[in-house]
Scaffold this active site. Structure first.
Site, PDB file in Angstrom:
ATOM      1  N   HIS A  89       0.883  -0.995  -0.106  1.00 16.95           N
ATOM      2  CA  HIS A  89       0.149   0.030  -0.089  1.00 16.95           C
ATOM      3  C   HIS A  89       1.031   1.251   0.048  1.00 16.95           C
ATOM      4  O   HIS A  89       1.863   1.272   0.892  1.00 16.95           O
ATOM      5  CB  HIS A  89      -0.824   0.084   1.168  1.00 16.95           C
ATOM      6  CG  HIS A  89      -2.214  -0.649   1.124  1.00 16.95           C
ATOM      7  ND1 HIS A  89      -2.764  -1.247   2.336  1.00 16.95           N
ATOM      8  CD2 HIS A  89      -2.991  -0.914   0.058  1.00 16.95           C
ATOM      9  CE1 HIS A  89      -3.980  -1.703   1.978  1.00 16.95           C
ATOM     10  NE2 HIS A  89      -4.096  -1.697   0.725  1.00 16.95           N
ATOM     11  N   CYS A 130      -2.577   2.830   9.120  1.00 10.47           N
ATOM     12  CA  CYS A 130      -3.781   1.765   8.957  1.00 10.47           C
ATOM     13  C   CYS A 130      -4.850   1.735   9.723  1.00 10.47           C
ATOM     14  O   CYS A 130      -5.896   1.406   9.292  1.00 10.47           O
ATOM     15  CB  CYS A 130      -3.312   0.413   8.394  1.00 10.47           C
ATOM     16  SG  CYS A 130      -1.776   0.330   7.265  1.00 10.47           S
TER      17      CYS A 130
END
Length: 298
Positions: free
Chosen positions: A196, A292
């Site tokens: 990511h 996150c």
């Protein structure tokens, strides 16, 4: 203003040309009631299935929530859902946005991994309760897009940085640019350990960014250096083992980061940032850390 940029020579604007956008003042979190490593969908999960200390994970999450409250953010706590252990990583299921008229919108993700697809409706329901206008990608054209795991708003600017290559499709950003009428700087990711964009790029303020350079193609690095005056680089050890770049700077001054990132923390302090360290070791077992574990929104 909508366009996708994939190389530095295409960039035909400066940051002063980009309209301003207010910084978010609210934080969404998901309680880690059911958090665990139950499958392997990234390299960090390997050898950690069933090895999460759930009491310690709860303690880590609570301390992080306290950190946002201490900074003056309104923190929402959404209940976790049994069978969805990664829902605690609530940066991934959506991309929120506020337009120039103050209308709050959110684009829902198309999760790459089947194990995580059922998280999205639960997050969508919460946005609807908060009064957000919900939008979707055309899934006949786009296979995957994982929200703010890969799409990062430039601090206080209507400019999006979009990672692609592992969890999100480049094609997604064509639709996002059109829907939000915003330019997208698209960065191809090259290392599966940094799957990511939020694992290798952290927005700090309008002129500063923290990155792990080896996670990008040279074209991406050139674009980063063209648009940021101050590029702070993390070492391989701190980026890979301590998730140093999965930090967050929600107000342009205070950086919330995994504890022990000695080199990065000194660089941040030298650049004038206040550093706040938190343990997220249980979450690193699943491939996530500070960034996150929240969603900033308006």
């Amino acid at each position: 203003m909508k366009k996708i940029y994939t190389s530095a020579d295409q960039i035909d604007f400066t940051l002063s040309d980009i309209p301003s956008m207010p910084a978010p003042k609210q934080v969404l979190t998901v309680k880690p009631t059911y958090f665990d490593v139950e499958y392997v969908i990234n390299p960090h999960m390997k050898d950690h299935v069933g090895r999460v200390d759930k009491m310690q994970a709860l303690n880590e999450w609570e301390h992080l929530v306290d950190g946002y409250e201490e900074l003056g953010f309104n923190v929402h706590q959404l209940d976790g859902v049994e069978g969805l252990p990664d829902m605690v990583f609530c940066a991934n299921q959506s991309l929120p946005f506020i337009d120039e008229d103050g209308n709050k919108k959110v684009l829902m993700s198309i999760m790459h991994s089947p194990e995580r697809k059922d998280e999205v409706p639960h997050i969508e329901k919460w946005y609807r309760q908060l009064g957000y206008e919900v939008e979707y990608l055309d899934n006949s054209q786009v296979d995957d897009f994982e929200g703010m795991g890969d799409a990062l708003w430039h601090f206080k600017k209507r400019l999006l940085w979009g990672g692609y290559g592992f969890r999100s499709s480049l094609k997604a950003y064509d639709q996002i640019s059109e829907k939000f009428d915003t330019p997208v700087v698209a960065l191809e990711l090259t290392d599966e350990k940094f799957y990511h964009l939020d694992t290798c790029m952290a927005m700090l303020n309008e002129n500063s960014v923290l990155i792990y350079p080896d996670a990008f193609q040279q074209e991406g690095l050139d674009m980063i250096h063209k648009l940021f005056e101050n590029v702070i680089e993390a070492t391989q050890y701190e980026a890979e083992k301590l998730f140093a770049v999965n930090a967050t700077c929600p107000d342009g001054k205070n950086v919330l980061i995994q504890q022990g990132c000695t080199d990065v923390n000194q660089k941040l302090r030298d650049a004038g940032f206040s550093v706040h360290e938190y343990s997220t070791f249980e979450y690193i077992k699943s491939g996530g850390s500070v960034f996150c574990m929240k969603m900033l929104l308006w």
